[in-house]
Design a protein around this motif. Structure first.
Motif, PDB file in Angstrom:
ATOM      1  N   PRO A   1       0.823  -1.230   0.000  1.00  0.00           N
ATOM      2  CA  PRO A   1       0.000   0.000   0.000  1.00  0.00           C
ATOM      3  C   PRO A   1       0.847   1.265   0.000  1.00  0.00           C
ATOM      4  O   PRO A   1       0.465   2.277  -0.589  1.00  0.00           O
ATOM      5  CB  PRO A   1      -0.841  -0.106   1.276  1.00  0.00           C
ATOM      6  CG  PRO A   1      -0.290  -1.236   2.067  1.00  0.00           C
ATOM      7  CD  PRO A   1       0.570  -2.066   1.166  1.00  0.00           C
ATOM      8  N   LEU A   2       2.001   1.215   0.638  1.00  0.00           N
ATOM      9  CA  LEU A   2       2.876   2.393   0.630  1.00  0.00           C
ATOM     10  C   LEU A   2       3.347   2.668  -0.802  1.00  0.00           C
ATOM     11  O   LEU A   2       3.310   3.813  -1.276  1.00  0.00           O
ATOM     12  CB  LEU A   2       4.066   2.137   1.561  1.00  0.00           C
ATOM     13  CG  LEU A   2       5.072   3.279   1.726  1.00  0.00           C
ATOM     14  CD1 LEU A   2       5.675   3.251   3.121  1.00  0.00           C
ATOM     15  CD2 LEU A   2       6.165   3.201   0.695  1.00  0.00           C
ATOM     16  N   MET A   3       3.724   1.627  -1.513  1.00  0.00           N
ATOM     17  CA  MET A   3       4.231   1.808  -2.882  1.00  0.00           C
ATOM     18  C   MET A   3       3.125   2.251  -3.829  1.00  0.00           C
ATOM     19  O   MET A   3       3.366   3.017  -4.760  1.00  0.00           O
ATOM     20  CB  MET A   3       4.899   0.515  -3.353  1.00  0.00           C
ATOM     21  CG  MET A   3       6.210   0.263  -2.605  1.00  0.00           C
ATOM     22  SD  MET A   3       6.828  -1.431  -2.740  1.00  0.00           S
ATOM     23  CE  MET A   3       7.317  -1.506  -4.438  1.00  0.00           C
ATOM     24  N   ASP A   4       1.898   1.790  -3.567  1.00  0.00           N
ATOM     25  CA  ASP A   4       0.770   2.209  -4.413  1.00  0.00           C
ATOM     26  C   ASP A   4       0.584   3.721  -4.374  1.00  0.00           C
ATOM     27  O   ASP A   4       0.177   4.333  -5.361  1.00  0.00           O
ATOM     28  CB  ASP A   4      -0.535   1.545  -3.927  1.00  0.00           C
ATOM     29  CG  ASP A   4      -0.588   0.085  -4.337  1.00  0.00           C
ATOM     30  OD1 ASP A   4       0.213  -0.324  -5.203  1.00  0.00           O
ATOM     31  OD2 ASP A   4      -1.414  -0.655  -3.763  1.00  0.00           O
ATOM     32  N   ALA A   5       0.858   4.323  -3.227  1.00  0.00           N
ATOM     33  CA  ALA A   5       0.605   5.759  -3.059  1.00  0.00           C
ATOM     34  C   ALA A   5       1.856   6.606  -3.240  1.00  0.00           C
ATOM     35  O   ALA A   5       1.803   7.829  -3.134  1.00  0.00           O
ATOM     36  CB  ALA A   5       0.030   6.008  -1.658  1.00  0.00           C
ATOM     37  N   ALA A   6       2.997   5.963  -3.523  1.00  0.00           N
ATOM     38  CA  ALA A   6       4.269   6.696  -3.514  1.00  0.00           C
ATOM     39  C   ALA A   6       4.600   7.305  -4.871  1.00  0.00           C
ATOM     40  O   ALA A   6       4.262   6.740  -5.909  1.00  0.00           O
ATOM     41  CB  ALA A   6       5.396   5.742  -3.106  1.00  0.00           C
TER      42      ALA A   6
END
Ligand code: A2P
Length: 282
Positions: free
Chosen positions: A156-161
């Motif tokens: 999820p962090l990478m999805d929003a990064a």
């Protein structure tokens, strides 16, 4: 000491000195000694309570001509009390002031927001990450990453990064081989770093490791560190003893065979810290 490279092309020395649980005065001596014998990578964190002493050791080493800033790779980490975006810049500024540096080479979110303790843990991680991206763009930190993140925290962090994490620093040692997280990181070009590569000393009495180490003529500590390197991770062994600091860096003269690597991979769980990023309560 050789370098590995981040996905942005910047180098990172492939072995570093850990400073967790180094008493402040010991940390000063350990960092000075490590730099003197050729370490160029020091792993720190605000929560370790010794960044001022590490900073003094760095300054003294610069002054004595032992190392130049640009030859050195220094990491620090954002503590859990400072996940709110407005708390991130004050935290790095405090660390920079304690270390006496204008920038750190790598800044990590020390632990993910714990799934078990926080309903909005995914959003918290995303927002903290945004604040780290800003530090990176502003030049206060040369690379950004995370620590103790499993794939379900990273996704999820990478999805929003906008900027993907360059590093994941995880507990990694024989008996804690973290295959799933390592494979995820390899697939996404995230450099893996190993904290407690010796299981904080808890794996050193294991008979299989003793036997394998004897067959190479190395110590068990060197075997553990070498295993991390051959599993594509950057080991960060902590020691405050001059002899052991030197021993831990002398790991580039032998190769563990594929067969022995696998025997080490297959060890039953051993020497683990028991700290689970989904349930930590600190
Ligand atoms: P000391 O600082 O007295 O050397 P880890 O990096 O896995 O957390 O392990 C750190 C622990 O292992 C510390 O207690 C450290 O003690 C000890 N240690 C570090 N290097 C060695 C070594 N080469 N042989 C034995 N123990 C070591």
């Amino acid at each position: 000491m050789k370098n590995t490279t981040f996905k942005n092309g910047d180098p990172i020395p492939q072995l570093g000195l850990g400073t967790w649980r180094s008493e402040p005065s010991e940390a000063y001596r350990a960092v000075k000694e490590a730099l003197r014998i050729g370490y160029r990578h020091i792993d720190c964190a605000a929560i370790y309570g010794n960044e001022k002493e590490v900073g003094q050791a760095l300054r003294d080493s610069f002054r004595e001509g032992i190392v130049r800033r640009e030859e050195l790779f220094v990491t620090s980490k954002l503590w859990n009390s400072h996940h709110a975006p407005q708390d991130v810049e004050p935290a790095i500024r405090q660390t920079l002031s304690d270390l006496g540096l204008d920038y750190v080479d790598l800044y990590l979110i020390h632990w993910p927001a714990a799934q078990g303790a926080e309903a909005e843990w995914q959003r918290t991680n995303q927002e903290t990450w945004r604040a780290l991206e800003t530090l990176y763009l502003d030049g206060l930190v040369r690379a950004i990453g995370v620590s103790n993140f499993k794939p379900h925290h990273l996704e999820p962090l990478m999805d929003a990064a906008d900027i993907l994490p360059m590093v994941d620093q995880i507990e990694l040692h024989p008996g804690c081989n973290q295959e799933v997280t390592r494979e995820f990181c390899n697939r996404h070009d995230i450099v893996v770093e190993a904290w407690s590569p010796l299981g904080s000393g808890r794996v050193l009495e294991n008979q299989l490791l003793i036997d394998i180490a004897a067959s190479y003529g190395c110590t068990v500590a060197q075997l553990c560190i070498r295993w991390c390197l051959q599993r594509r991770a950057i080991p960060l062994p902590k020691s405050t003893d001059a002899g052991r600091i030197s021993e831990n860096a002398r790991v580039f003269w032998f190769d563990i065979t594929d067969e022995d690597l696998q025997r080490i991979d297959e060890l039953d769980p051993l020497g683990q810290s028991g700290l689970d990023p989904d349930t930590i309560d600190f």
